[in-house]
Write a protein that holds these residues in place. Structure first.
Motif, PDB file in Angstrom:
ATOM      1  N   ARG A 192      63.627  43.520  32.376  1.00 45.32           N
ATOM      2  CA  ARG A 192      63.283  44.446  33.452  1.00 45.32           C
ATOM      3  C   ARG A 192      62.522  45.665  32.955  1.00 45.32           C
ATOM      4  O   ARG A 192      62.019  46.450  33.742  1.00 45.32           O
ATOM      5  CB  ARG A 192      64.552  44.905  34.176  1.00 45.32           C
ATOM      6  N   HIS A 193      62.465  45.862  31.615  1.00 44.65           N
ATOM      7  CA  HIS A 193      61.700  46.997  31.097  1.00 44.65           C
ATOM      8  C   HIS A 193      60.241  46.852  31.515  1.00 44.65           C
ATOM      9  O   HIS A 193      59.650  45.778  31.368  1.00 44.65           O
ATOM     10  CB  HIS A 193      61.784  47.063  29.569  1.00 44.65           C
ATOM     11  N   ALA A 194      59.686  47.928  32.004  1.00 41.73           N
ATOM     12  CA  ALA A 194      58.330  47.849  32.561  1.00 41.73           C
ATOM     13  C   ALA A 194      57.263  48.397  31.630  1.00 41.73           C
ATOM     14  O   ALA A 194      56.107  48.512  32.010  1.00 41.73           O
ATOM     15  CB  ALA A 194      58.284  48.609  33.886  1.00 41.73           C
ATOM     16  N   VAL A 195      57.637  48.743  30.386  1.00 44.15           N
ATOM     17  CA  VAL A 195      56.656  49.317  29.470  1.00 44.15           C
ATOM     18  C   VAL A 195      55.676  48.234  29.050  1.00 44.15           C
ATOM     19  O   VAL A 195      56.043  47.265  28.413  1.00 44.15           O
ATOM     20  CB  VAL A 195      57.346  49.902  28.223  1.00 44.15           C
ATOM     21  N   LYS A 196      54.407  48.406  29.413  1.00 42.24           N
ATOM     22  CA  LYS A 196      53.392  47.400  29.105  1.00 42.24           C
ATOM     23  C   LYS A 196      52.381  47.902  28.075  1.00 42.24           C
ATOM     24  O   LYS A 196      51.604  47.132  27.546  1.00 42.24           O
ATOM     25  CB  LYS A 196      52.669  46.979  30.385  1.00 42.24           C
ATOM     26  N   THR A 197      52.364  49.173  27.822  1.00 41.81           N
ATOM     27  CA  THR A 197      51.392  49.728  26.876  1.00 41.81           C
ATOM     28  C   THR A 197      51.947  50.983  26.249  1.00 41.81           C
ATOM     29  O   THR A 197      52.850  51.606  26.787  1.00 41.81           O
ATOM     30  CB  THR A 197      50.064  50.054  27.576  1.00 41.81           C
ATOM     31  N   THR A 198      51.452  51.342  25.093  1.00 39.61           N
ATOM     32  CA  THR A 198      51.893  52.566  24.424  1.00 39.61           C
ATOM     33  C   THR A 198      50.780  53.591  24.372  1.00 39.61           C
ATOM     34  O   THR A 198      50.927  54.642  23.759  1.00 39.61           O
ATOM     35  CB  THR A 198      52.335  52.249  22.970  1.00 39.61           C
ATOM     36  N   THR A 199      49.665  53.280  25.010  1.00 38.38           N
ATOM     37  CA  THR A 199      48.502  54.163  24.874  1.00 38.38           C
ATOM     38  C   THR A 199      48.682  55.515  25.549  1.00 38.38           C
ATOM     39  O   THR A 199      47.875  56.415  25.346  1.00 38.38           O
ATOM     40  CB  THR A 199      47.241  53.490  25.443  1.00 38.38           C
ATOM     41  N   ASN A 200      49.720  55.665  26.376  1.00 37.26           N
ATOM     42  CA  ASN A 200      49.970  56.957  27.007  1.00 37.26           C
ATOM     43  C   ASN A 200      51.050  57.752  26.287  1.00 37.26           C
ATOM     44  O   ASN A 200      51.483  58.796  26.756  1.00 37.26           O
ATOM     45  CB  ASN A 200      50.372  56.757  28.480  1.00 37.26           C
ATOM     46  N   LEU A 201      51.495  57.256  25.136  1.00 30.00           N
ATOM     47  CA  LEU A 201      52.548  57.922  24.376  1.00 30.00           C
ATOM     48  C   LEU A 201      51.959  58.856  23.323  1.00 30.00           C
ATOM     49  O   LEU A 201      50.807  58.697  22.920  1.00 30.00           O
ATOM     50  CB  LEU A 201      53.439  56.872  23.705  1.00 30.00           C
ATOM     51  N   PRO A 202      52.758  59.838  22.850  1.00 25.29           N
ATOM     52  CA  PRO A 202      52.273  60.750  21.805  1.00 25.29           C
ATOM     53  C   PRO A 202      51.813  59.997  20.563  1.00 25.29           C
ATOM     54  O   PRO A 202      52.298  58.909  20.275  1.00 25.29           O
ATOM     55  CB  PRO A 202      53.517  61.598  21.508  1.00 25.29           C
ATOM     56  N   ILE A 203      50.879  60.575  19.842  1.00 24.10           N
ATOM     57  CA  ILE A 203      50.296  60.050  18.602  1.00 24.10           C
ATOM     58  C   ILE A 203      49.295  58.944  18.882  1.00 24.10           C
ATOM     59  O   ILE A 203      48.120  59.061  18.556  1.00 24.10           O
ATOM     60  CB  ILE A 203      51.356  59.562  17.596  1.00 24.10           C
ATOM     61  N   VAL A 204      49.752  57.814  19.475  1.00 31.37           N
ATOM     62  CA  VAL A 204      48.819  56.717  19.725  1.00 31.37           C
ATOM     63  C   VAL A 204      48.050  56.926  21.032  1.00 31.37           C
ATOM     64  O   VAL A 204      47.106  56.192  21.329  1.00 31.37           O
ATOM     65  CB  VAL A 204      49.554  55.354  19.780  1.00 31.37           C
ATOM     66  N   GLY A 205      48.456  57.913  21.820  1.00 30.53           N
ATOM     67  CA  GLY A 205      47.810  58.153  23.101  1.00 30.53           C
ATOM     68  C   GLY A 205      46.417  58.721  22.986  1.00 30.53           C
ATOM     69  O   GLY A 205      45.607  58.581  23.897  1.00 30.53           O
ATOM     70  N   SER A 206      46.114  59.372  21.858  1.00 33.43           N
ATOM     71  CA  SER A 206      44.789  59.965  21.676  1.00 33.43           C
ATOM     72  C   SER A 206      44.416  59.967  20.202  1.00 33.43           C
ATOM     73  O   SER A 206      45.198  60.434  19.366  1.00 33.43           O
ATOM     74  CB  SER A 206      44.774  61.405  22.208  1.00 33.43           C
ATOM     75  N   PRO A 207      43.242  59.452  19.857  1.00 35.54           N
ATOM     76  CA  PRO A 207      42.799  59.477  18.457  1.00 35.54           C
ATOM     77  C   PRO A 207      42.730  60.900  17.911  1.00 35.54           C
ATOM     78  O   PRO A 207      42.931  61.117  16.713  1.00 35.54           O
ATOM     79  CB  PRO A 207      41.418  58.834  18.512  1.00 35.54           C
TER      80      PRO A 207
END
Length: 277
Positions: A18-33
């Motif tokens: 049921r976990h809906a996390v599909k991406t980590t690109t909005n998380l700290p560190i990996v969210g922005s180069p």
């Protein structure tokens, strides 16, 4: 030990779909180069310039207990990553070790894959503390090109690949092997701080060998879909990137091994020979 591993693997099988996390690109560190680049540049400037300058007229800080806490953290977090990460190497309904591809967003293990990759990236960033401890202890001779390059490469490569290509993929094996190597390494650091008598070149030599072996494994693994399983859909660019960096690291660690353990031992034996003649 087998019961613990069995329990952990059972937990993986029962991972909540049921976990809906599909991406980590909005998380700290990996969210922005930008975040990781700024962090890495600050790290390099501090450990090579600012840190040594600030410590030049100071006594070394006593950070033994802080380092011990850090070592214990690294042992357990890497053990967790290593054991739990085994599940992502072979997903029967999607991939096998010869061709590991990123899981689709609808896959039951996608949230688990995202969790593991993001945690691995986080641990690579915390590895920067190794060098900071060297600065605080004024162990500047340990801040070598190999040491800094290795840490910077791991942070930048993991975060950039995660940001631009998403989670999972053929580099999973390297992350898994790397985690187990770090369990050995940080266990040694912890035990050697408790008992200086085990600070022998034999153990350091073994750890360096383990590092070299991991890069040989990575090289073979990246070559596999390039030469054997050519129909593998994983990015050829990433395979070549992983391969090239593994070769560079193999060369650097091999040169370090030869210089530290072969040439020095050879010189030491020659000196002993001269004294006895």
């Amino acid at each position: 030990m087998f019961l613990i591993i069995s329990h952990i693997l059972q937990q993986i099988k029962e991972w909540d779909e049921r976990h809906a996390v599909k991406t980590t690109t909005n998380l700290p560190i990996v969210g922005s180069p930008v975040q990781v680049i700024v962090l890495t540049v600050a790290y390099i400037i501090f450990v090579l310039k600012i840190g040594p300058y600030l410590m030049r007229n100071r006594e070394p800080f006593n950070v033994k207990w802080l380092m011990q806490i850090y070592n214990v953290f690294q042992v357990f977090i890497n053990l967790y990553l290593g054991v739990m990460g085994l599940r992502l190497l072979w997903v029967p309904d999607h991939h096998n070790p010869g061709c590991i591809t990123s899981l689709p967003d609808t896959h039951r293990l996608k949230s688990f894959e995202g969790h593991m990759i993001y945690l691995y990236v986080f641990v690579k960033v915390t590895d920067y503390m190794d060098t900071i401890f060297f600065v605080l202890r004024k162990s500047f001779k340990q801040i070598t090109f190999l040491h800094v390059y290795h840490h910077v490469l791991m942070v930048l490569s993991t975060t950039m690949v995660t940001h631009y290509y998403g989670t999972g993929g053929h580099q999973n094996l390297f992350g898994d092997v790397n985690a187990f190597v770090h369990v050995i390494m940080y266990s040694y650091y912890f035990l050697s701080a408790l008992n200086p008598n085990i600070k022998t070149s034999k153990w350091k030599k073994f750890i360096t060998k383990a590092q070299i072996v991991q890069f040989i494994i990575v090289i073979i693994h990246q070559l596999w879909p390039l030469l054997i399983v050519k129909e593998c859909t994983y990015s050829k660019f990433l395979l070549l990137l992983n391969l090239s960096q593994a070769i560079v690291m193999l060369i650097l660690f091999s040169k370090f091994y030869i210089k530290t353990y072969i040439k020095k031992n050879s010189k030491a034996n020659q000196n002993i020979s001269k004294k006895t003649t």
